[in-house]
Write a protein that holds these residues in place. Structure first.
Motif, PDB file in Angstrom:
ATOM      1  N   SER A   1       0.856  -1.184   0.000  1.00  0.00           N
ATOM      2  CA  SER A   1       0.000   0.000   0.000  1.00  0.00           C
ATOM      3  C   SER A   1       0.887   1.228   0.000  1.00  0.00           C
ATOM      4  N   LYS A   2       0.835   1.940  -1.116  1.00  0.00           N
ATOM      5  CA  LYS A   2       1.669   3.139  -1.208  1.00  0.00           C
ATOM      6  C   LYS A   2       1.004   4.288  -0.449  1.00  0.00           C
ATOM      7  N   TYR A   3      -0.297   4.164  -0.258  1.00  0.00           N
ATOM      8  CA  TYR A   3      -1.060   5.271   0.330  1.00  0.00           C
ATOM      9  C   TYR A   3      -1.689   4.864   1.665  1.00  0.00           C
ATOM     10  N   ASP A   4      -1.914   5.883   2.510  1.00  0.00           N
ATOM     11  CA  ASP A   4      -2.664   5.631   3.744  1.00  0.00           C
ATOM     12  C   ASP A   4      -4.155   5.546   3.424  1.00  0.00           C
TER      13      ASP A   4
ATOM     14  N   GLY B   1      -8.035  -1.753  -1.865  1.00  0.00           N
ATOM     15  CA  GLY B   1      -7.637  -1.035  -3.064  1.00  0.00           C
ATOM     16  C   GLY B   1      -8.809  -0.736  -3.981  1.00  0.00           C
ATOM     17  N   VAL B   2      -8.497  -0.137  -5.136  1.00  0.00           N
ATOM     18  CA  VAL B   2      -9.541   0.161  -6.125  1.00  0.00           C
ATOM     19  C   VAL B   2      -9.047  -0.271  -7.506  1.00  0.00           C
TER      20      VAL B   2
ATOM     21  N   ARG C   1      -6.226  -0.231 -14.304  1.00  0.00           N
ATOM     22  CA  ARG C   1      -5.222   0.101 -13.289  1.00  0.00           C
ATOM     23  C   ARG C   1      -5.740  -0.213 -11.883  1.00  0.00           C
ATOM     24  N   GLU C   2      -4.834  -0.569 -11.013  1.00  0.00           N
ATOM     25  CA  GLU C   2      -5.214  -0.851  -9.626  1.00  0.00           C
ATOM     26  C   GLU C   2      -4.333  -0.048  -8.683  1.00  0.00           C
ATOM     27  N   PHE C   3      -4.925   0.430  -7.595  1.00  0.00           N
ATOM     28  CA  PHE C   3      -4.179   1.174  -6.573  1.00  0.00           C
ATOM     29  C   PHE C   3      -4.554   0.602  -5.221  1.00  0.00           C
ATOM     30  N   PHE C   4      -3.556   0.591  -4.331  1.00  0.00           N
ATOM     31  CA  PHE C   4      -3.780  -0.019  -3.023  1.00  0.00           C
ATOM     32  C   PHE C   4      -3.495   0.962  -1.898  1.00  0.00           C
TER      33      PHE C   4
END
Ligand code: NAD
Ligand code: LYC
Length: 556
Positions: free
Chosen positions: A82-85, A347-348, A354-357
């Motif tokens: 997870s790059k993001y909080d 994530g989304v 594209r996926e982000f976590f």
């Protein structure tokens, strides 16, 4: 040049149940426009409120498609960092306030927005030299005083400030039987005008608005944070017991019942309905008293203030402030799925694959979109079923944006007008087809002679437009109670039945309204910050409070 602006709502009478009520809001925004030759601009909104006994079918679990749930394969999930909080889905004011508040607490946030600019219902669009507000135009919470100026505070948190123009009146009501009431910024002037129309009800009027002030003063004395965070909540009860008890007392109450304690005149009660309608899109009997108290007093305390350059500037400033804090915002990023890992939101996934976590996911989409589209399947939490039992989607509206020659607007034109017509529903239905033409005709007749011939630009927005550009299920204006609610008791806060997933925006406490979704953003950021270790938290108290709040909601 002062552009002048007005907003009008035309509607037939408030009819309590299973009837059709349609109303028009026409809002000549103080929209800015780059072309100095252009004169004024007008925005009209036509709302259609349909309340039917059987108008809403609750989606049952069995109807939900399981294949749209993206559960990460456990093996696949390993190694995805997870790059993001937090990832915030949507950049409406609710989403942006949550994102910026988290960012200033030190979180790394990614906002993913489907559209090309931030703001959602508080966004803007440009045509033919004009800048039109797409929705929000009556700005509460935008003054320089007190604790409830949440828009001002949200901007200040990321080092932003906007120049505003105060509205001398919030709205000019034009009601049947030629009842005309202006809601002046000065409370004493408003009360003088209202009591001059209803001298026999003077005492009742003072008592009703007096109760509103009790609520407002209690709210204004608190430091506003998450009501789902026990250390803060109990701390407030300890520091301000009277104020907190006052709010707890009014939490399950509605404005219509309190109005009826003091007033009898049906025309005056109809006026109170109109006052509440603006706040909640339903009549006073269905409007939570806390929301009525907040709105009916803030307009006099801090006043209604319009940002120079248009409402869209608020979201833009917040988005810029977010980036200054080292967080990110991605446009044209349409989230199609919330990704779950062992039942936790992690994530989304976007429509382009594209996926982000992130450690937490915050959805600023409506609860209907979040749980009906982004997260469908077996995990539909019980709490959401309860929410959908108590609240239905308020129908969308029709809006007309027009550029008009300045001389059609008298110099001291009120910014917003609310016109209520006593037309029977059938007659209104027959007129529906030509409604846009009619709205303009009525305005011309009632308020602005020569309006039709002075139109140089006109665009009509329908519920479909709102669904497309605002990504709101059926273009809904927001949630409204299915029947008479217990005040705000049934309104969910920000946590959801899915671990790691939070909601923010108008389908969370305290409901519709820019100031309301800003508060929801503040609450959400506080709760998420506590959960990711940026604020104090107590696991035992958390569990106890969340259970208690869950139980209270079942009483609604
Ligand atoms: N004061 C006024 O005059 C006025 C007028 C109209 C609306 N409003 C208020 O604005 C409030 C709405 O604010 P809000 O913060 O709840 O939400 P919002 O609807 O304004 O914003 C939600 C944002 O999320 C984005 N989004 C939705 N689904 C997405 C997805 N799947 N992927 C990526 N992005 C997605 C949308 O594009 C939108 O920008 C309403 O309650 C209403 O009361 C006020
Ligand atoms: C004028 C014309 C013509 C037109 C119109 C336009 C429009 C549409 C506009 C709109 C607007 C709106 C919608 C607005 C709204 C707003 C609102 C609603 C707001 C609200 C707010 C609220 C709030 C802030 C609240 C808060 C609360 C609180 C804080 C509470 C507290 C409580 C306590 C402490 C108690 C506790 C208990 C428990 C938890 C149980």
């Amino acid at each position: 040049m002062n552009l002048g602006c007005f907003q009008t709502i035309l509607l037939n009478k408030f009819i309590p149940r299973h009837v059709e009520t349609k109303f028009l809001s026409c809002n000549p925004s103080k929209s800015s426009h780059s072309n100095g030759k252009k004169a004024g601009s007008v925005k009209l909104k036509y709302f259609q409120v349909i309340q039917r006994k059987k108008g809403f079918t609750l989606r049952s679990k069995s109807m939900l498609s399981v294949d749209s749930v993206v559960e990460i394969d456990r093996k696949e999930g390993i190694g995805r960092e997870s790059k993001y909080d937090a990832i915030v889905i949507g950049s409406g004011i609710g989403g942006l306030v949550a994102a910026t508040q988290l960012a200033v607490k030190g979180a790394k946030v990614l906002v993913v927005e489907k559209y090309v600019i931030p703001g959602g219902s508080s966004g803007y669009y440009q045509r033919d030299g004009y800048t039109f507000d797409v929705g929000s135009s009556v700005m509460f919470g935008f003054s320089d005083k007190g604790n409830l100026n949440l828009i001002t505070q949200a901007l200040a948190a990321v080092g932003r400030e906007m120049e505003v123009i105060p509205d001398p009146t919030t709205v000019h009501f034009h009601l049947p039987n030629n009842l005309s009431v202006r809601v002046h910024k000065e409370y004493s002037e408003f009360i003088k005008e209202l009591t001059s129309r209803f001298p026999h009800e003077k005492e009742g009027i003072l008592k009703f608005y007096g109760e509103c002030w009790k609520i407002f003063n209690a709210l204004n004395s608190l430091q506003l944070k998450s009501l789902e965070e026990p250390i803060y909540l109990f701390g407030q009860f300890f520091q301000k017991p009277l104020e907190c008890l006052t709010l707890a007392y009014y939490l399950p109450q509605n404005a219509g019942d309190i109005a009826r304690k003091y007033m009898k005149d049906p025309q005056l009660l109809s006026f109170i309905d109109a006052e509440c309608f603006i706040v909640s899109t339903v009549n006073a009997l269905r409007t939570p008293m806390i929301n009525a108290g907040m709105v009916l007093c803030d307009r006099h305390f801090g006043g209604i203030n319009y940002p120079v350059g248009g409402v869209g500037g608020i979201a833009q400033s917040l988005a810029e402030g977010l980036i200054d804090q080292g967080s990110e915002i991605l446009y044209r990023a349409n989230v199609t799925n919330i990704i779950l890992d062992q039942g936790k939101a992690v994530g989304v996934r976007l429509s382009d694959g594209r996926e982000f976590f992130a450690r937490t996911i915050i959805s600023n989409a409506t609860r209907w979109d979040t749980f009906g589209k982004l997260l469908k399947g077996e995990n539909f939490p019980k709490e959401e079923e309860n929410f959908q039992k108590v609240y239905v989607k308020a129908p969308s509206f029709l809006s007309i944006h027009m550029g008009v020659k300045a001389d059609v607007l008298p110099p001291d034109t009120d910014c917003h007008h609310f016109v209520l017509e006593g037309l029977p529903p059938k007659e209104y239905e027959a007129k529906k087809e030509q409604i846009a033409e009619e709205i303009v005709g009525r305005l011309e007749k009632k308020l602005f002679p020569g309006l039709k011939s002075s139109i140089v630009f006109k665009e009509v927005g329908t519920p479909k437009t709102h669904r497309r550009f605002l990504a709101r299920d059926m273009g809904t204006y927001g949630p409204m109670p299915r029947k008479i609610p217990k005040g705000l008791l049934g309104m969910p806060f920000n946590t959801t039945g899915i671990s790691g997933l939070y909601c923010v925006g108008d389908s969370c406490f305290p409901g519709q309204g820019v100031i309301a979704v800003a508060f929801s953003g503040v609450m959400c950021a506080h709760r998420v910050a506590a959960d990711i270790g940026l604020e104090k938290k107590s696991l035992i108290l958390d569990t106890a409070l969340l259970r208690l709040l869950g139980w209270l909601r079942t009483l609604a």
